[in-house]
Write a protein that holds these residues in place. Sequence first.
Motif, PDB file in Angstrom:
ATOM      1  N   GLU A  55     -17.153  20.106  -3.712  1.00 11.58           N
ATOM      2  CA  GLU A  55     -15.744  20.356  -4.011  1.00 11.58           C
ATOM      3  C   GLU A  55     -15.573  21.052  -5.348  1.00 11.58           C
ATOM      4  OE1 GLU A  55     -12.984  20.014  -2.040  1.00 11.58           O
ATOM      5  OE2 GLU A  55     -14.605  19.747  -0.592  1.00 11.58           O
ATOM      6  N   ARG A  81     -14.182  24.491  -4.080  1.00 13.74           N
ATOM      7  CA  ARG A  81     -12.739  24.433  -4.240  1.00 13.74           C
ATOM      8  C   ARG A  81     -12.298  24.646  -5.685  1.00 13.74           C
ATOM      9  NH1 ARG A  81     -14.114  24.328   0.674  1.00 13.74           N
ATOM     10  NH2 ARG A  81     -14.901  22.192   0.566  1.00 13.74           N
ATOM     11  N   ILE A 108      -7.271  19.803  -7.144  1.00 10.76           N
ATOM     12  CA  ILE A 108      -8.506  19.572  -6.412  1.00 10.76           C
ATOM     13  C   ILE A 108      -8.655  18.116  -5.977  1.00 10.76           C
ATOM     14  CG2 ILE A 108      -9.967  19.003  -8.395  1.00 10.76           C
ATOM     15  CD1 ILE A 108     -12.164  20.715  -7.189  1.00 10.76           C
ATOM     16  N   SER A 118      -8.410  17.672  -2.058  1.00 14.75           N
ATOM     17  CA  SER A 118      -9.592  17.956  -1.230  1.00 14.75           C
ATOM     18  C   SER A 118     -10.738  16.995  -1.556  1.00 14.75           C
ATOM     19  CB  SER A 118     -10.044  19.406  -1.402  1.00 14.75           C
ATOM     20  OG  SER A 118     -10.357  19.700  -2.749  1.00 14.75           O
ATOM     21  N   ILE A 119     -10.790  16.488  -2.785  1.00 11.40           N
ATOM     22  CA  ILE A 119     -11.806  15.482  -3.121  1.00 11.40           C
ATOM     23  C   ILE A 119     -11.546  14.196  -2.347  1.00 11.40           C
ATOM     24  CG2 ILE A 119     -12.578  13.921  -4.953  1.00 11.40           C
ATOM     25  CD1 ILE A 119     -12.439  16.272  -6.881  1.00 11.40           C
ATOM     26  N   HIS A 172     -12.601  15.147   1.470  1.00 12.31           N
ATOM     27  CA  HIS A 172     -13.985  15.445   1.830  1.00 12.31           C
ATOM     28  C   HIS A 172     -14.970  14.354   1.389  1.00 12.31           C
ATOM     29  CE1 HIS A 172     -17.576  18.453   1.366  1.00 12.31           C
ATOM     30  NE2 HIS A 172     -17.790  17.576   2.321  1.00 12.31           N
TER      31      HIS A 172
END
Length: 281
Positions: free
Chosen positions: A195, A199, A252, A255-256, A259
């Motif tokens: 990530e 990302r 971020i 998305s952390i 995922h």
Amino acid sequence: MSGRGATIPGMDTAMQPPADTRGAQPKGFVAKLLADRHSVPLSIALHLVPGAVIVAVYAFVAAPLVRAMNFPIFLAWAIALAVVLFPLQLFLLWLGKKKTGRFTMKGVVHYRDKPVPRGKVFWLGAACLVWMTVVSLSLTPLDNIVYEWFFTWVDYQGAGPSGTAYLQGYSHDLVLTTLLICAPFTGFTLPLLEEYYFRGFLLPRLPQLGKWAPFFNTFFFSVYHFWAPWTVLSKLVFLYPGVWLAWKKKDIRISITMHPGSALLMTVVGIIALASGAYSM
């Protein structure tokens, strides 16, 4: 009394920046990496090269080692990922040193200013985590179709659409031991490093793509998984919402949560199910 043009002794040196932050700005390829915009060819290369190196480490180092140890081949992929992703994280910190004079991700990894309230991040991330977990499992039949149609020639040991294929053929205790060894890495740390890189470092440097940037990033992140090319389509579906939200909100943490959070959830559930006897290989 001092005149208007006079200076206080020592002030001119005190106001100067620390010595480690002075000097020439990054040049050459380092400057291109730290730029606010990566060219599309450069971005594609930066997305895919780590995956190619992971496959090479697996083929020439990790797989022979793990086979000699007679452990499940899943461990070899975990080793290959660690051998590439940990140095990649150090590389990001090194870029930070080139930019700021100290080892840091500031100015290198973006979307870390926490613009979204913590509560909203929690709910958005949790929704994406549930989406990724449920949809990734639901799309296993799609992975199977793509594998059977296009990728039966892939001869990695354990290759196949089943998420447990890399663990099959070994004793219960050995599989459980392997999962416990790998859990801190494949269950959270390695997805977290992905990530930061994909990302936080690559995605923000595609402003020229506009609204297509998160799709571009998701697609080439999916392709980066050269060890499972039959999952590209399903990854596009279950990863895109979290990537899009991280891009849209410039945070971020979303998305952390999706995922690494999903990886941790499935790892913990899998270990518990295997240890309790609720699931067997």
